[in-house]
Scaffold this active site. Structure first.
Site, PDB file in Angstrom:
ATOM      1  N   LYS A   1       0.526  -1.173   0.061  1.00  0.00           N
ATOM      2  CA  LYS A   1       0.066  -0.245  -0.003  1.00  0.00           C
ATOM      3  C   LYS A   1       0.670   1.577   0.213  1.00  0.00           C
ATOM      4  CE  LYS A   1      -3.901   2.108   2.553  1.00  0.00           C
ATOM      5  NZ  LYS A   1      -4.603   1.877   3.580  1.00  0.00           N
TER       6      LYS A   1
ATOM      7  N   SER B   1      -9.743   1.817   2.963  1.00  0.00           N
ATOM      8  CA  SER B   1      -8.445   2.880   2.114  1.00  0.00           C
ATOM      9  C   SER B   1      -7.612   1.759   1.529  1.00  0.00           C
ATOM     10  CB  SER B   1      -8.102   3.596   3.340  1.00  0.00           C
ATOM     11  OG  SER B   1      -6.806   3.004   3.863  1.00  0.00           O
TER      12      SER B   1
ATOM     13  N   SER C   1      -9.823  -0.065   7.350  1.00  0.00           N
ATOM     14  CA  SER C   1      -9.407  -0.030   6.047  1.00  0.00           C
ATOM     15  C   SER C   1      -8.888  -1.166   5.670  1.00  0.00           C
ATOM     16  CB  SER C   1      -8.280   1.428   5.834  1.00  0.00           C
ATOM     17  OG  SER C   1      -9.145   1.951   6.076  1.00  0.00           O
TER      18      SER C   1
END
Length: 468
Positions: free
Chosen positions: A82, A157, A181
């Site tokens: 990420k 996210s 997330s």
């Protein structure tokens, strides 16, 4: 195996094939990079693709196999990271115009651990700006779409990480979870996502380490892959005091294979959400029935528990204001409008508001602990609906962001308990649904063990998104 079959091989099997010299790391990484090259224009799971360095790492991995060198548990297996984790020499933009040209000079501790385990980074996966919301779009990198239906959101996210895994762009993703997330995109994209116990996995991104409630963890297609990845991520480090306590992993002796006799499951049908879709309820009920058929005692619990949604909002928005408020003056409307909205919401809270929210967090923790005196696990739907429509960041001030999208998830960030999302089936619209499994502190392995039981009685990994 065919090219497409290779893309959906579990990491555990791929690593075993590589060790047995039956799978070439070079061919494997090439297949994943080719898939990204041909398919990610539609999904938009990657902020940066590191093709050159990944191919070089694959050649080194192959030579190590030939030489008979000692191999790590993830040797030669592709992973996406990420875009909130620092990566030496590779842009880390945090999904933001503020850091659009940022190239760190060091690797995050978890990136180091995955590298030591032999994993090969194929790219940085997308995130909304600073990972601030539960869908993945940003003014810098655009909209990340759900591989099961490109008109739908991937969640967030860690939406890029989950979408990449679901689409066959590598079996492993490293995500973060500050208010759901990891679990939101896992539920939306039909993959496995674990938010570990606070302190089980180091979290280098925390600016206030003692007040931290975010965690890093795996996104995978199978529970075994998540367990393998966790073995590589866990352990103490001086940068994160939560990891230094030496928490003792919990093992539930009566959880043996698929025999759930003596296992007590508490079902929580509602938390801070006012509604849940009927198809989500149906898939949850079917999964719980399957667990009951294996001997589990399933009872509804938590109906009178105060999940403190207002206190949770105070903590979240106040953090957004303190952490990102300074960027508002400099960058103005170049920031995500939702981030600006969150900053403005956080700006009105007083010190008293913040301290009262902290006290409510402590009360919530003790209330959840009390539930674990009655049950071994808590189970909820992951999300109240299947994935909503994908929209551009300029249009994403939608009610879904504040009306229970993460209601089942955020409380367990605040309490620190391990929580995993595993697929529970498909909704009436063909989109994945998820089941959240929550355990006591340090019961991460037990949470995954129960997830593996769900996987065995209601298998999902054989399903692939359209055109995959």
């Amino acid at each position: 195996m065919s090219h497409n079959d290779l893309l959906f091989v579990p990491a555990t099997r791929a690593a075993a094939l590589i060790r047995a010299k039956e799978l070439s790391p070079v061919e494997y990484v090439d297949a994943v990079l080719d898939a990204i090259d041909t398919g990610d224009a539609d999904v938009n799971a990657f902020a940066t693709v590191t093709a050159e360095s990944a191919r070089a790492a694959a050649r080194r991995a192959e030579q190590a196999v030939i030489d008979g060198a000692e191999l790590g548990p993830l040797h030669g297996v592709p992973v996406n990271i990420k875009d909130l984790f620092a990566t030496a020499g590779v842009r880390t933009a945090y999904g933001s115009v503020v850091y659009a040209d940022n190239v760190p000079d060091h690797d995050d501790v978890l990136v180091q651990r995955l590298d030591s385990a032999g994993a090969i980074m194929v790219g940085k996966s997308t995130t909304p700006e600073f990972g601030h919301k539960g869908v993945t779009d940003s003014p810098v990198f655009g909209v990340t779409r759900n591989p099961w239906d490109l008109s739908r959101a991937a969640g967030g996210s860690s939406g890029g990480a989950a979408a990449a895994v679901a689409a066959g762009f590598g079996p492993l993703g490293l995500g973060t979870d500050g208010a759901g997330s990891i679990r939101i995109p896992a539920g939306a994209c039909g993959v496995v996502g674990l938010k570990p116990t606070t302190g089980a996995v180091p979290y280098e991104q925390a600016s206030d380490v003692f007040a931290n409630y975010a965690a890093a963890g795996p996104l995978t297609r199978t529970v075994a892959d998540a367990a393998l990845m966790m073995e590589c991520l866990t352990g103490p480090t001086p940068i994160d005091p939560w990891t230094l306590g030496g928490g003792r992993p919990r093992r539930l002796p009566q959880l043996t294979g698929n025999d759930l006799s003596g296992v007590r499951i508490g079902y929580v049908p509602r938390m801070a959400n006012t509604s849940v879709a009927e198809d989500v309820q149906d898939r949850t009920a079917a999964t719980l029935a399957a667990l009951a058929d294996l001997g589990a005692q399933v009872d509804e619990v938590g109906s009178g528990l105060d999940w403190s949604p207002e206190a949770a909002r105070v903590l979240y928005f106040a953090h957004q204001f303190v952490a990102y408020g300074p960027f508002r003056d400099e960058y103005g409307d170049r920031l995500d409008p939702t981030l600006i909205d969150f900053i403005e919401k956080g700006s009105v809270y007083t010190v008293r508001d913040y301290r009262l929210a902290g006290l409510a967090r402590s009360a919530l923790y003790r209330s959840v602990q009390a539930l674990f005196e009655q049950v071994d696990f808590l189970v909820t739907p992951t999300l109240p609906t299947t994935a909503p429509a994908a929209v551009d960041s300029a249009d994403s001030r939608e009610p879904r962001l504040m009306n229970g999208w993460n209601a089942y998830l955020y409380p367990f960030n605040l309490t620190g308990h391990p929580a995993a999302s595993v697929p529970s089936g498909f909704g009436d619209d063909g989109l994945p649904t998820g089941l959240q499994i929550v355990g006591p502190w340090w019961a991460d392995a037990d949470v995954l063990r129960l997830g593996a039981v769900v996987e065995s009685v209601r298998p999902w990994a054989q399903h692939r998104p359209p055109a995959r």
